[in-house]
Design an enzyme around this catalytic site. Structure first.
Site, short mmCIF file in Angstrom:
data_model
loop_
_atom_site.label_atom_id
_atom_site.label_comp_id
_atom_site.label_asym_id
_atom_site.label_seq_id
_atom_site.Cartn_x
_atom_site.Cartn_y
_atom_site.Cartn_z
CG ASP A 1 -30.45 41.56 -21.51
OD1 ASP A 1 -29.40 41.51 -20.83
OD2 ASP A 1 -30.64 40.89 -22.53
CE1 TYR B 1 -35.62 34.55 -20.41
CE2 TYR B 1 -35.15 32.24 -20.86
CZ TYR B 1 -34.82 33.44 -20.25
OH TYR B 1 -33.69 33.51 -19.47
CG ASP C 1 -32.76 44.79 -27.30
OD1 ASP C 1 -32.56 46.00 -27.56
OD2 ASP C 1 -32.05 44.16 -26.49
NE ARG D 1 -30.54 40.01 -25.94
CZ ARG D 1 -29.51 40.72 -25.50
NH1 ARG D 1 -29.32 41.95 -25.92
NH2 ARG D 1 -28.65 40.19 -24.65
#
Length: 322
Positions: free
Chosen positions: A47, A76, A90, A187
């Site tokens: 993203d 991550y 986010d 997320r």
């Protein structure tokens, strides 16, 4: 034999900064590489708000996108903030609902919190793609539909959380590192962590540190990206496709290679197979790299009923044997 990096499938481990889309980075390489590589593509979207490892394939490597993307685990580093929910998961969008996690968890020692979350999330994990994600529905990306006002909730699919470590917990922020199977949305994971602890949350920072053995430390930073009019060092920055994905290897004789490239299937018992110690790092055992007698890379084969069947062959390999 000497390797001509202009003639083999290559993968570039690129560090995508916060801001540009994955397509923006791919387009930069396409415009500035300076070689006639033909089509170019990436192995797994990041993203715009995220940064880190973005693998870009050229010279045929992009054709194996689904294999590299699906088979290699991804690591991550993320920083989440408890207390509020956003549409995007986010802070690219406004906080639309607020709710703190329960007080007992706000004050929980980091080690105890890590143990609790690991016990709940490690292993098999069922997750729906985030409504603002690159997952597709009816041929369109979910985030495209979300922007149009269509919030799609797809069915949950099985993923896997391979490792989870908390680096820092200073309420309301939680910094953690997680290693996941392909298709896992961090997320969404953090939103579910927040819900499990009785509240809401969204990600502040997301960095993809690794895809398999391709780490952010070794990635090509923006200052070293190709520039028009300047020769880009392929041997320095490019990794042959068969070194990116560690698979068991099959070496064919010239006669076997000629027939194999024409579609002939061979029982594994008739072939020379070289087992790779790191094969276990890949989540499948039913695909293998194919080489000729001189270890010239020919392509990829799938194992079916004890036989190998061609999946991908280099046109150079076909010209070599036919």
């Amino acid at each position: 034999m000497n390797t001509d990096y202009k003639e083999i499938p290559l993968v570039f481990n690129v560090y995508k900064p916060v801001g540009p889309t994955s397509f923006d980075v791919v387009f930069h390489f396409k415009k500035n590489l300076g070689y006639k590589f033909g089509k170019i593509g990436h192995f797994g979207t990041l993203d715009p708000f995220a940064e880190g490892v973005l693998l870009i394939g050229v010279q045929g490597a992009q054709k194996l996108n689904e294999y590299v993307h699906e088979l290699l685990p991804k690591r991550y580093r993320a920083v989440g903030v408890f207390g509020g929910k956003t549409k995007t998961g986010d802070f690219m969008s406004e906080v639309e609902e607020k709710k703190d996690i329960e007080l007992e968890f706000q004050n929980m020692p980091m080690k105890d919190l890590e143990e609790k979350l690991s016990k709940h999330f490690l292993g098999e994990y069922w997750q729906s793609p985030h409504s603002f994600s690159a997952s597709k529905f009816e041929g369109k990306r979910l985030y495209e539909l979300a922007v149009q006002g269509r919030m799609i909730q797809k069915e949950k699919v099985k993923r896997e959380i391979l490792d989870f470590k908390i680096l820092r917990f200073e309420y309301p922020e939680l910094e953690f590192v997680v290693t996941v199977s392909s298709g896992t949305y961090v997320r969404t994971l953090f939103e579910e962590i927040s819900q499990m602890l009785g509240g809401l949350g969204a990600l502040k920072i997301l960095e993809r540190e690794a895809i398999g053995d391709n780490t952010s430390i070794k990635a090509i930073k923006e200052k070293d990206w190709p520039k028009r009019g300047t020769e880009f060092d392929l041997e320095k920055w490019g990794t042959p496709l068969d070194q990116v994905l560690c698979l068991n290897k099959v070496r064919l004789t010239p006669e076997q290679a000629a027939r194999y490239l024409q579609g002939h299937r061979y029982p594994l018992t008739e072939l020379e197979i070289v087992m790779q110690p790191n094969q276990a790092d890949v989540s499948t055992l039913d695909i293998m790299w194919i080489y000729n007698t001189d270890w010239y890379f020919c392509g990829l084969a799938r194992v079916r009923d004890g036989e190998i069947q061609a999946v991908f062959n280099l046109k150079e390999a076909i010209a070599l044997f036919i």
